[in-house]
Design a protein around this motif. Structure first.
Motif, short mmCIF file in Angstrom:
data_model
loop_
_atom_site.label_atom_id
_atom_site.label_comp_id
_atom_site.label_asym_id
_atom_site.label_seq_id
_atom_site.Cartn_x
_atom_site.Cartn_y
_atom_site.Cartn_z
N VAL A 99 1.03 -1.28 -0.13
CA VAL A 99 -0.05 -0.01 -0.03
C VAL A 99 0.70 1.45 -0.06
CG1 VAL A 99 -2.13 -1.28 0.97
CG2 VAL A 99 -0.23 -0.03 2.52
N GLU A 100 2.16 1.24 -0.52
CA GLU A 100 3.04 2.34 -0.49
C GLU A 100 2.29 3.38 -1.24
OE1 GLU A 100 6.20 4.43 -0.16
OE2 GLU A 100 6.07 2.42 0.70
N ALA A 101 1.59 3.14 -2.14
CA ALA A 101 0.69 4.66 -2.53
C ALA A 101 0.10 5.56 -1.70
CB ALA A 101 -0.18 4.06 -3.70
N ILE A 102 -0.35 4.96 -0.53
CA ILE A 102 -0.83 5.98 0.50
C ILE A 102 0.24 6.65 1.47
CG2 ILE A 102 -2.96 4.64 0.51
CD1 ILE A 102 -2.28 3.48 3.21
N ARG A 103 1.44 6.50 1.06
CA ARG A 103 2.44 7.30 1.82
C ARG A 103 2.37 8.90 1.72
NH1 ARG A 103 7.49 5.95 3.97
NH2 ARG A 103 7.39 4.15 3.11
N GLY A 104 2.53 9.51 2.78
CA GLY A 104 2.25 11.06 2.51
C GLY A 104 0.75 11.54 2.06
N HIS A 105 -0.12 10.65 2.74
CA HIS A 105 -1.65 10.82 2.57
C HIS A 105 -2.14 10.72 3.58
CE1 HIS A 105 -0.78 10.13 -1.66
NE2 HIS A 105 -1.72 10.53 -2.16
N LEU A 106 -3.44 11.34 3.83
CA LEU A 106 -4.24 11.47 5.03
C LEU A 106 -5.56 11.00 4.90
CD1 LEU A 106 -3.34 15.30 5.92
CD2 LEU A 106 -2.27 13.27 7.08
N ALA A 107 -6.25 10.26 5.81
CA ALA A 107 -7.59 9.97 5.68
C ALA A 107 -8.31 10.50 6.97
CB ALA A 107 -7.89 8.58 5.81
N PHE A 108 -9.51 10.82 6.62
CA PHE A 108 -10.70 11.38 7.80
C PHE A 108 -11.62 10.62 8.49
CE2 PHE A 108 -8.28 14.78 5.46
CZ PHE A 108 -8.00 15.73 6.13
N TYR A 109 -12.14 10.39 9.62
CA TYR A 109 -13.31 9.99 9.93
C TYR A 109 -14.59 10.85 9.52
CZ TYR A 109 -10.70 6.37 12.58
OH TYR A 109 -9.95 5.42 12.93
N PRO A 110 -15.17 10.41 8.60
CA PRO A 110 -16.60 11.16 8.36
C PRO A 110 -17.33 11.43 9.45
CG PRO A 110 -16.25 9.15 6.96
CD PRO A 110 -15.54 9.04 8.14
N ASP A 111 -17.30 10.79 10.66
CA ASP A 111 -18.22 11.27 11.72
C ASP A 111 -17.60 12.21 12.92
OD1 ASP A 111 -16.24 9.51 12.51
OD2 ASP A 111 -17.67 8.71 14.11
N LYS A 112 -16.26 12.69 12.22
CA LYS A 112 -15.47 13.73 13.06
C LYS A 112 -15.29 14.88 12.30
CE LYS A 112 -13.39 10.21 16.12
NZ LYS A 112 -12.28 9.78 17.10
N VAL A 113 -15.74 15.16 11.25
CA VAL A 113 -15.51 16.27 10.32
C VAL A 113 -16.85 16.79 10.06
CG1 VAL A 113 -13.22 15.92 9.52
CG2 VAL A 113 -15.28 14.98 8.07
N ASP A 114 -17.07 17.92 9.61
CA ASP A 114 -18.31 18.43 9.08
C ASP A 114 -18.98 17.78 7.77
OD1 ASP A 114 -18.22 20.16 11.30
OD2 ASP A 114 -17.89 21.80 10.30
N ALA A 115 -18.07 17.72 6.76
CA ALA A 115 -18.43 17.15 5.74
C ALA A 115 -17.26 16.68 4.71
CB ALA A 115 -18.97 18.14 4.85
N ILE A 116 -17.33 15.53 4.19
CA ILE A 116 -16.36 15.10 3.08
C ILE A 116 -17.27 15.25 1.92
CG2 ILE A 116 -14.93 13.34 2.14
CD1 ILE A 116 -14.58 12.14 5.15
N GLU A 117 -16.81 16.22 1.06
CA GLU A 117 -17.64 16.67 -0.15
C GLU A 117 -16.71 16.18 -1.36
OE1 GLU A 117 -20.24 20.54 1.13
OE2 GLU A 117 -17.79 20.74 0.91
N GLU A 118 -17.55 15.69 -2.39
CA GLU A 118 -16.98 15.21 -3.71
C GLU A 118 -17.65 16.03 -4.71
OE1 GLU A 118 -16.10 10.94 -4.23
OE2 GLU A 118 -17.05 10.73 -2.21
N GLY A 119 -16.95 16.36 -5.72
CA GLY A 119 -17.56 16.95 -6.86
C GLY A 119 -16.86 17.95 -7.53
#
Length: 119
Positions: A99-119
């Motif tokens: 899973v080396e591709a995710i090095r230098g990346h962050l993920a967010f818990y949807p229930d701990k932020v206001d929104a994760i919006e796509e578009g």
């Protein structure tokens, strides 16, 4: 370390849409370069490059966890205007080779932020 395989597949692919994460009324991340990690029967997770996050709003927490397929995860609190959202962000800073591709990346818990919006 366990390798992904037919019994526990993991795929990582570029995410086609823009992704914007907000907390406390502030955009804490905004990218057109997210990765979509799909793992076994779990819901897919979007990983955002650190360069596309407002890292000054993150504070490393003491929490860590271990995934036998991805490695050791570090966690970050989001702090906006003094309000703390504990352990809202995670990152595999030294991920396993599969899973080396995710090095230098962050993920967010949807229930701990206001929104994760796509578009």
């Amino acid at each position: 370390m366990r390798e992904p395989g037919p019994d526990h597949p993991i795929t990582i692919a570029p995410h086609a849409n823009r992704v914007r994460v907000s907390a406390g009324g502030v955009a804490v991340a905004d990218t057109r370069a997210a990765l979509r990690l799909s793992e076994a029967s779990y819901l897919p997770v979007l990983y955002i490059p650190r360069a596309d996050a407002t890292f000054a709003l993150f504070r490393r927490s003491a929490r860590t966890s271990h995934c036998p397929y991805k490695g050791e995860a570090s966690y970050y609190d989001i702090v906006v205007d003094g309000a703390v959202r504990p352990n809202a962000v995670w990152s595999y800073e030294d991920p396993f080779p599969a899973v080396e591709a995710i090095r230098g990346h962050l993920a967010f818990y949807p229930d701990k932020v206001d929104a994760i919006e796509e578009g």
